[in-house]
Design a protein around this motif. Structure first.
Motif, PDB file in Angstrom:
ATOM      1  N   ALA A  46      -9.343  -1.404 -17.691  1.00 18.33           N
ATOM      2  CA  ALA A  46      -9.912  -1.660 -16.342  1.00 18.33           C
ATOM      3  C   ALA A  46      -9.148  -0.750 -15.232  1.00 18.33           C
ATOM      4  N   VAL A  47      -8.595  -0.041 -14.724  1.00 18.96           N
ATOM      5  CA  VAL A  47      -7.841   0.437 -13.697  1.00 18.96           C
ATOM      6  C   VAL A  47      -8.090  -0.175 -12.259  1.00 18.96           C
ATOM      7  N   LEU A  48      -6.860  -1.104 -11.968  1.00 21.93           N
ATOM      8  CA  LEU A  48      -6.945  -1.579 -10.272  1.00 21.93           C
ATOM      9  C   LEU A  48      -5.585  -0.543  -9.289  1.00 21.93           C
ATOM     10  N   HIS A  49      -6.400  -0.035  -9.087  1.00 23.28           N
ATOM     11  CA  HIS A  49      -5.290   1.036  -8.365  1.00 23.28           C
ATOM     12  C   HIS A  49      -4.362  -0.060  -6.902  1.00 23.28           C
ATOM     13  N   GLY A  50      -3.657   0.714  -6.551  1.00 16.85           N
ATOM     14  CA  GLY A  50      -3.012  -0.487  -6.113  1.00 16.85           C
ATOM     15  C   GLY A  50      -2.987   0.593  -4.492  1.00 16.85           C
ATOM     16  N   GLY A  51      -1.719   1.141  -3.295  1.00 19.12           N
ATOM     17  CA  GLY A  51      -2.600   0.781  -2.113  1.00 19.12           C
ATOM     18  C   GLY A  51      -1.811  -0.277  -0.730  1.00 19.12           C
ATOM     19  N   PHE A  52      -1.192  -0.912  -1.599  1.00 18.89           N
ATOM     20  CA  PHE A  52      -1.088  -2.661  -0.839  1.00 18.89           C
ATOM     21  C   PHE A  52      -2.242  -2.740  -0.185  1.00 18.89           C
ATOM     22  N   TRP A  53      -3.154  -2.930  -0.591  1.00 22.51           N
ATOM     23  CA  TRP A  53      -4.553  -3.291  -0.583  1.00 22.51           C
ATOM     24  C   TRP A  53      -4.946  -3.295   0.640  1.00 22.51           C
ATOM     25  N   ARG A  54      -4.491  -1.832   1.130  1.00 19.52           N
ATOM     26  CA  ARG A  54      -4.975  -1.271   2.559  1.00 19.52           C
ATOM     27  C   ARG A  54      -6.683  -0.643   1.861  1.00 19.52           C
ATOM     28  N   ALA A  55      -7.185  -0.426   3.435  1.00 20.38           N
ATOM     29  CA  ALA A  55      -8.608   0.630   3.134  1.00 20.38           C
ATOM     30  C   ALA A  55      -8.228   2.104   3.342  1.00 20.38           C
ATOM     31  N   GLU A  56      -6.642   2.254   3.865  1.00 19.09           N
ATOM     32  CA  GLU A  56      -6.730   3.654   3.237  1.00 19.09           C
ATOM     33  C   GLU A  56      -6.680   4.339   2.032  1.00 19.09           C
ATOM     34  N   TYR A  57      -6.158   3.478   0.959  1.00 20.90           N
ATOM     35  CA  TYR A  57      -6.233   3.827  -0.591  1.00 20.90           C
ATOM     36  C   TYR A  57      -7.354   3.294  -1.314  1.00 20.90           C
ATOM     37  N   ASP A  58      -7.947   4.220  -1.690  1.00 16.65           N
ATOM     38  CA  ASP A  58      -9.050   3.519  -2.400  1.00 16.65           C
ATOM     39  C   ASP A  58      -8.680   4.386  -4.233  1.00 16.65           C
ATOM     40  N   GLY A 126      -3.091  -2.481 -13.884  1.00 12.45           N
ATOM     41  CA  GLY A 126      -2.881  -2.548 -12.402  1.00 12.45           C
ATOM     42  C   GLY A 126      -1.429  -1.719 -12.155  1.00 12.45           C
ATOM     43  N   HIS A 127      -1.681  -1.166 -10.785  1.00 15.69           N
ATOM     44  CA  HIS A 127      -0.956  -0.671 -10.933  1.00 15.69           C
ATOM     45  C   HIS A 127      -0.392  -0.903  -9.002  1.00 15.69           C
ATOM     46  N   SER A 128       0.628  -1.187  -9.153  1.00 13.77           N
ATOM     47  CA  SER A 128       1.309  -1.677  -7.752  1.00 13.77           C
ATOM     48  C   SER A 128       0.463  -3.290  -7.099  1.00 13.77           C
ATOM     49  N   ALA A 129       0.236  -2.511  -5.842  1.00 13.41           N
ATOM     50  CA  ALA A 129      -0.758  -4.039  -5.375  1.00 13.41           C
ATOM     51  C   ALA A 129      -2.308  -3.852  -6.628  1.00 13.41           C
ATOM     52  N   GLY A 130      -2.795  -3.208  -6.918  1.00 18.31           N
ATOM     53  CA  GLY A 130      -3.549  -3.057  -8.139  1.00 18.31           C
ATOM     54  C   GLY A 130      -2.990  -4.245  -9.547  1.00 18.31           C
ATOM     55  N   GLY A 131      -1.535  -4.498  -9.743  1.00 21.28           N
ATOM     56  CA  GLY A 131      -0.678  -4.834 -10.938  1.00 21.28           C
ATOM     57  C   GLY A 131      -0.624  -6.258 -10.159  1.00 21.28           C
ATOM     58  N   HIS A 132      -0.528  -6.541  -9.243  1.00 20.68           N
ATOM     59  CA  HIS A 132      -1.386  -7.872  -7.945  1.00 20.68           C
ATOM     60  C   HIS A 132      -2.218  -8.424  -8.852  1.00 20.68           C
ATOM     61  N   LEU A 133      -3.550  -7.795  -8.435  1.00 18.73           N
ATOM     62  CA  LEU A 133      -4.596  -7.788  -8.787  1.00 18.73           C
ATOM     63  C   LEU A 133      -4.582  -8.548 -10.104  1.00 18.73           C
ATOM     64  N   ALA A 134      -4.291  -7.054 -11.187  1.00 17.07           N
ATOM     65  CA  ALA A 134      -4.156  -7.494 -12.805  1.00 17.07           C
ATOM     66  C   ALA A 134      -3.516  -8.924 -13.101  1.00 17.07           C
ATOM     67  N   LEU A 135      -3.028  -9.658 -12.404  1.00 17.09           N
ATOM     68  CA  LEU A 135      -2.029 -10.405 -12.930  1.00 17.09           C
ATOM     69  C   LEU A 135      -3.151 -11.778 -12.211  1.00 17.09           C
ATOM     70  N   TYR A 136      -3.458 -11.821 -10.418  1.00 15.91           N
ATOM     71  CA  TYR A 136      -4.149 -12.622 -10.334  1.00 15.91           C
ATOM     72  C   TYR A 136      -5.608 -12.873 -10.973  1.00 15.91           C
ATOM     73  N   ALA A 137      -6.212 -11.981 -11.632  1.00 17.18           N
ATOM     74  CA  ALA A 137      -7.168 -11.622 -12.377  1.00 17.18           C
ATOM     75  C   ALA A 137      -7.022 -13.002 -13.744  1.00 17.18           C
ATOM     76  N   ALA A 138      -6.189 -12.127 -14.355  1.00 18.65           N
ATOM     77  CA  ALA A 138      -5.920 -12.758 -16.088  1.00 18.65           C
ATOM     78  C   ALA A 138      -5.169 -14.916 -15.289  1.00 18.65           C
ATOM     79  N   ALA A 139      -5.052 -14.404 -14.437  1.00 20.48           N
ATOM     80  CA  ALA A 139      -4.334 -15.723 -14.140  1.00 20.48           C
ATOM     81  C   ALA A 139      -5.876 -16.804 -13.939  1.00 20.48           C
ATOM     82  N   HIS A 140      -6.657 -16.888 -13.097  1.00 24.52           N
ATOM     83  CA  HIS A 140      -8.091 -17.371 -12.374  1.00 24.52           C
ATOM     84  C   HIS A 140      -8.786 -16.850 -14.048  1.00 24.52           C
ATOM     85  N   ALA A 141      -9.233 -15.752 -14.430  1.00 23.34           N
ATOM     86  CA  ALA A 141     -10.436 -15.446 -15.129  1.00 23.34           C
ATOM     87  C   ALA A 141      -9.376 -15.669 -16.753  1.00 23.34           C
ATOM     88  N   PRO A 142      -9.190 -16.440 -17.436  1.00 25.24           N
ATOM     89  CA  PRO A 142      -8.012 -15.520 -18.902  1.00 25.24           C
ATOM     90  C   PRO A 142      -8.865 -14.714 -19.271  1.00 25.24           C
TER      91      PRO A 142
END
Length: 265
Positions: A46-58, A126-142
């Protein structure tokens, strides 16, 4: 390596094999790519993209990476989520979308790619902000995560806020700074959520100007001190975008790190 490291962000990629919804919002969707060849079923990536969580990056800019992974025999899902600047994005929608999408992926992929997806939860890349989201998901729903490959992750939100990365990106995500919203930082900041129960590999370029490598160094040290299974790979000649570019010198390191998460289980 391409002359312009950002070239990967606009490089065309083949369309996905299927796009499916995991929720009712137009951005609660996932692109699925069928693995090449007829080898044994592998875990979904599962690839979680970056872009600093901003709408202009998908998720579009991760098309080259996803295509390259599929060519290596991985079933791939590019997960989209609501982002800051969109209704429902930011706190908490961006974070709850990722949790919901990751949890829904095994069933969605099994139906769309029968016989090609290994049983169990996905590996998160996960890359960049997506890396944050991957770590977050693993912490909250291992239980929903097999392993994490975090590429230049924003792994310390409080420090990223202090550094004002991407001009207030963390404040836009969480609605302000740690002093204003300590509970949000406590819930969302990977640095506050160590150790993970999930095996994690971090790859970060020493020349990264978007997310300094010191963030990953600090996170990895804290996670290891807390007993987490975290390995940091630093690439001395790599910047931020080479990590998601299959044409870069960094790509073999990313490929091998993903394979290590699969082999060592």
């Amino acid at each position: 390596m391409p002359a312009d490291p950002r070239a990967v962000l606009t490089r065309p990629a083949p369309p996905p094999d299927e796009t499916l919804a995991y929720g009712d919002h137009p951005d609660q969707i996932v692109d699925l790519r069928r693995p090449a060849g007829d080898g044994p079923a592998r875990p979904l990536v599962a690839v979680l993209h970056g872009g600093f969580w901003r709408a202009e990056y998908d998720r579009t800019h991760t098309g080259p990476l996803a295509t390259a992974l599929a060519a290596l025999g991985w079933p791939v899902a590019q997960l989209e989520y609501r982002r800051t600047g969109q209704p429902g994005g930011g706190w908490p929608g961006t974070l709850t979308d990722v949790l919901a999408g990751v949890a829904a992926l095994p069933a969605l992929a099994a139906r769309a790619l029968p016989g090609r997806v290994g049983a169990g939860p996905p590996l998160l890349l996960g890359h960049s902000a997506g890396g944050h989201l991957a770590l977050y998901a693993a912490a909250h729903a291992p239980a929903t995560v097999r392993g994490v490959l975090a590429l230049a992750p924003v792994a310390d939100l409080a420090e990223a806020y202090r550094l004002d990365l991407d001009g207030g990106a963390v404040a836009a995500l969480l609605g302000g700074g740690p002093a204003e919203h300590p509970d949000r930082y406590a819930a969302a900041d990977p640095r506050e959520l160590v150790p993970l129960r999930t095996r994690t590999v971090i790859v970060h370029g020493a020349q990264d100007q978007q997310v300094p490598v010191t963030i990953s160094r600090g996170y990895a040290a804290a996670a290891q001190a807390a007993g987490g299974d975290v390995r940091l790979v630093e690439l001395p000649k790599c910047e931020h975008f080479g990590l998601i570019d299959p044409e870069s010198a960094a790509w073999p390191h990313v490929r091998d790190a993903l394979q290590s998460l699969h082999k060592d289980q």
